[in-house]
Design an enzyme around this catalytic site. Structure first.
Site, PDB file in Angstrom:
ATOM      1  N   TYR A 117      42.123  -0.956  26.524  1.00 55.25           N
ATOM      2  CA  TYR A 117      42.232   0.197  27.430  1.00 55.25           C
ATOM      3  C   TYR A 117      40.873   0.537  28.057  1.00 55.25           C
ATOM      4  O   TYR A 117      40.768   0.769  29.266  1.00 55.25           O
ATOM      5  CB  TYR A 117      42.804   1.404  26.672  1.00 55.25           C
ATOM      6  N   TYR A 143      48.455  13.434  38.161  1.00 53.49           N
ATOM      7  CA  TYR A 143      48.498  14.363  37.032  1.00 53.49           C
ATOM      8  C   TYR A 143      48.983  15.734  37.480  1.00 53.49           C
ATOM      9  O   TYR A 143      49.998  15.842  38.161  1.00 53.49           O
ATOM     10  CB  TYR A 143      47.129  14.408  36.328  1.00 53.49           C
ATOM     11  N   LYS A 155      45.826   1.671  35.610  1.00 56.02           N
ATOM     12  CA  LYS A 155      47.100   1.891  34.905  1.00 56.02           C
ATOM     13  C   LYS A 155      48.280   1.326  35.695  1.00 56.02           C
ATOM     14  O   LYS A 155      49.299   0.960  35.122  1.00 56.02           O
ATOM     15  CB  LYS A 155      47.283   3.393  34.643  1.00 56.02           C
TER      16      LYS A 155
HETATM   17  O1  DON Z   1      40.701   7.430  29.664  1.00 60.08           O
HETATM   18  C1  DON Z   1      39.886   8.038  30.339  1.00 60.08           C
HETATM   19  O2  DON Z   1      39.576   9.170  30.065  1.00 60.08           O
HETATM   20  C2  DON Z   1      39.284   7.365  31.559  1.00 60.08           C
HETATM   21  N1  DON Z   1      38.799   6.083  31.232  1.00 60.08           N
HETATM   22  C3  DON Z   1      40.246   7.253  32.687  1.00 60.08           C
HETATM   23  C4  DON Z   1      40.670   8.560  33.185  1.00 60.08           C
HETATM   24  C5  DON Z   1      41.063   8.603  34.603  1.00 60.08           C
HETATM   25  O3  DON Z   1      40.620   7.879  35.461  1.00 60.08           O
HETATM   26  C6  DON Z   1      41.985   9.699  34.919  1.00 60.08           C
HETATM   27  N2  DON Z   1      42.275   9.740  36.313  1.00 60.08           N
HETATM   28  N3  DON Z   1      42.048  10.461  37.179  1.00 60.08           N
END
Ligand code: DON
Length: 304
Positions: free
Chosen positions: A188, A240, A66
């Site tokens: 994405y 987060y 991201k």
């Molecule tokens: O979108 C998702 O759920 C995952 N591909 C990425 C989430 C993620 O890495 C969140 N970070 N800690």
């Protein structure tokens, strides 16, 4: 202590953290990764590299991507980007739907999934071949043409991506997604499935330690102000609902991913990447956070 001595001490101490967390199991392609992997790599602005353990093994960078997507979209879109995505920590899990409804489809920040999906939408707006362009961009930043899309992870992600589909559809209904929903999701899922090593990640993040300029080539990618803002958002939103604790314990801007990677930036000095796939309850690497906490304790390097 020298950097190699510090990395050796960290690797020894974090062993106690291993076995406490859980490897991400929301997609089968990630659940298969052995939990006991550990790699750490450090790259300095004056061209030195230090690394230890599984630092050359490529893994799924997931949400760390991201940062790359934002670094690609921001210079093109400019300040109007912040009309479509906020700059406040969410205090919620990365894939939360709740806040988005209260806030009329404008995500809190570009690092929660909803915000990252808006940034992906901007890549479609500005680049005719967004997926290829993003990969080329990451290869340029890392100086490594070995960086690749792990198509198996991307497919697995798509097969289980119901919450991300809900987020993007909801924002589409609020006119905050312009491109077709399926196109945004496809990009994405691929960006999350970028595979890189700690060594490549540390090198790629030097850009943010160097006010937006690639140290090896001198090429400016972000303005000084944009680089500052990206670091600010990493500090406040990069972890987060654990962003406060990371700032408290580590004191560096950084970004995590559910693949178990974390990258952090010491402005004007270095970038450091760590990988340990077992996650804590917030979806951040258990041993990775400990490793970075030890790094700032040993070196006294933090932004505070
Ligand atoms: O979108 C998702 O759920 C995952 N591909 C990425 C989430 C993620 O890495 C969140 N970070 N800690």
């Amino acid at each position: 202590m020298s950097y190699p001595e510090i990395l050796t001490a960290i690797a020894k101490e974090v062993r106690a953290e291993q076995g406490k967390g859980q490897v991400a199991d929301y997609i089968p392609a990630l659940a298969r990764v052995p939990g006991d992997k550990f790699g750490i790599a450090l790259a300095t602005l004056d061209g030195q590299q230090f690394q230890l353990g599984d630092a050359d093994e490529q893994f799924s960078i997931q949400s760390i991507s991201k940062v790359f997507a934002l670094a690609l979209a921001y210079p093109k879109e400019g300040e109007q980007l912040w009309e479509r995505v906020g700059m406040e920590p969410s205090g919620n899990p990365f894939n939360s739907l709740v806040q988005l409804e209260y806030e009329q489809g404008i995500p809190r920040n570009p690092f929660i999934n909803a915000g990252a999906l808006v940034i992906t939408d901007l890549l479609v707006k500005h680049y005719p071949r967004p997926k290829a362009h993003l990969l080329d961009f990451i290869r340029e930043l890392s100086g490594s043409y070995d960086v690749y899309y792990d198509h198996e992870v991307a497919r697995s992600e798509r097969e289980h991506g119901f919450t991300n589909a809900a987020l993007v559809n909801f924002m589409k209904s609020h006119h905050n997604i312009k491109a077709p929903v399926d196109q945004v999701l496809d990009i994405y899922f691929h960006q999350c499935a970028v595979a890189m090593s700690c060594r490549e990640l540390a090198q790629a993040f030097l850009l943010l330690a160097n006010h937006g300029i690639l140290p090896e080539t001198g090429k400016r990618i972000l303005s000084k102000s944009q680089a500052k803002r990206l670091n600010a958002i990493m500090l406040t939103c990069g972890f987060y609902d654990e962003a406060g604790e990371f700032a408290f314990c580590v004191g560096l801007p950084g970004k995590s991913g559910v693949g178990g990677g974390i990258v952090a930036v010491v402005p004007n000095k270095l970038a450091i990447a760590v990988w340990s796939p077992e996650l804590n309850e917030h979806g951040n690497s258990q041993a990775g956070i400990k490793a970075l906490e030890l790094f700032t304790s040993y070196t006294g390097q933090s932004i505070f």
